[in-house]
Design an enzyme around this catalytic site. Structure first.
Site, PDB file in Angstrom:
ATOM      1  N   TYR A 140      44.812  13.151  29.165  1.00  0.00           N
ATOM      2  CA  TYR A 140      44.627  14.712  29.123  1.00  0.00           C
ATOM      3  C   TYR A 140      44.665  15.021  30.697  1.00  0.00           C
ATOM      4  CZ  TYR A 140      44.225  19.575  27.500  1.00  0.00           C
ATOM      5  OH  TYR A 140      44.180  20.943  26.940  1.00  0.00           O
ATOM      6  N   LYS A 166      49.266  14.313  28.291  1.00  0.00           N
ATOM      7  CA  LYS A 166      49.290  15.795  27.834  1.00  0.00           C
ATOM      8  C   LYS A 166      48.776  16.443  28.943  1.00  0.00           C
ATOM      9  CE  LYS A 166      46.621  18.646  24.922  1.00  0.00           C
ATOM     10  NZ  LYS A 166      45.284  18.995  23.842  1.00  0.00           N
TER      11      LYS A 166
END
Length: 301
Positions: A140, A166
């Site tokens: 992330y 992400k």
């Protein structure tokens, strides 16, 4: 699932992060949580993320997270379950191994705790956690854990189970460089708060999907928007943005932390006993819950 199987699942459709349900004493409430997971799984999301950011990962103790993953796996049917993971490298390794043992199909590696770090430190952190497990991992990219193109490429070269990226930075130029450089080596997932507001821009940058927080409480609407986006139905997307997402954004922006608290309020308004958010977050006021209830009325179950 193998890393390549979870990579394919991550790119197969709309994704979401279920809230974590608590009782009046702020203990994990598995019965309500599993009913919610079963409901969401009926909308064909290929992957749900247990104990992720919207699931208040930052307020969970490490020993709660495998329990939440097991509960999600029991209720999800054919839907894959990816677990949140994070903190520093040592705790991250222990947690990654614990959720793998609990049955997680993959891991979302959230930003490490508190401090900024150089690229070499980020590289060592991600590599150590990737190499501690066999399941697929998605990083992330946001806040104090933003990977450069070169760092990400090194990690992809050395960690075959690093399968996803992400992004929550909103830096379209930067992420476009990553998708252009890495190509289909990774699955790319939009991760901005209320991701639908940014979905068209991220689609243009090579991100085929995103995680929808509002899927938690208006899954049919979230799927409708996603399908319209992928079909290029821009007028329909704009209508949904104006009718729902911009008014929701106005509620979400009233106080810090509402990107999570407003989602949990929506889940409660749909009849699930999800409980309050844990500190340091705070819940919507009674007035704000009425505003949200009116907004979601057409999609009440």
């Amino acid at each position: 699932m193998t890393p390549q199987e979870i990579k394919a699942a991550l790119g197969a459709g709309l994704l979401s992060f279920p809230v974590t349900h608590f009782d009046a004493e702020e203990r994990f409430r598995s019965d309500s949580y599993q009913r919610h997971i079963e409901w969401l799984s009926g909308y064909d999301a290929p992957v749900l993320f247990a104990a992720g950011g919207t699931g208040e990962f930052f307020s969970l103790s490490p020993n709660e997270i495998p329990t939440i993953v097991r509960a999600a796996k029991e209720a999800a049917g054919k839907t894959a379950i990816v677990s949140g993971c994070g903190f520093g490298a040592h705790v991250g390794v222990e947690l990654a191994q614990a959720v793998e043992k609990a049955g997680a199909d993959g891991i979302l590696l959230l930003p490490h705790y508190l401090i900024d770090a150089p690229q070499e430190g980020l590289y060592a952190h991600v590599k150590r956690i990737c190499q501690s497990v066999d399941i697929g991992i998605m990083v992330y990219n946001r806040d104090n854990s933003v990977l450069s193109v070169d760092t990400l490429k090194r990690l992809c070269d050395e960690c075959p189970n690093l399968v996803g990226f992400k992004d929550g930075t909103g830096d379209i130029g930067g992420v476009r460089q990553i998708t252009a450089t890495m190509g289909d080596r990774l699955t790319y997932l939009g991760g901005m708060p209320t991701a639908e507001l940014f979905a068209e821009a991220y689609l243009g940058a090579g991100f085929t999907t995103y995680s929808s927080a509002v899927f938690n409480f208006v899954p049919a609407l979230a799927v409708e928007f996603y399908e319209a986006l992928r079909a290029g139905e821009r007028a329909r997307c704009e209508t949904i943005l104006k009718d729902f997402f911009y008014p929701f954004m106005a509620i979400r922006n009233r106080r810090k932390g509402y990107a999570v608290a407003a989602i949990k309020a929506g889940v409660r308004l749909q009849g699930f006993e999800a409980g309050r958010v844990r500190p340091p977050l705070d819940d919507l006021t009674a007035e704000e819950e009425v505003m949200l209830d009116k907004l979601i009325a057409p999609w009440k179950r």
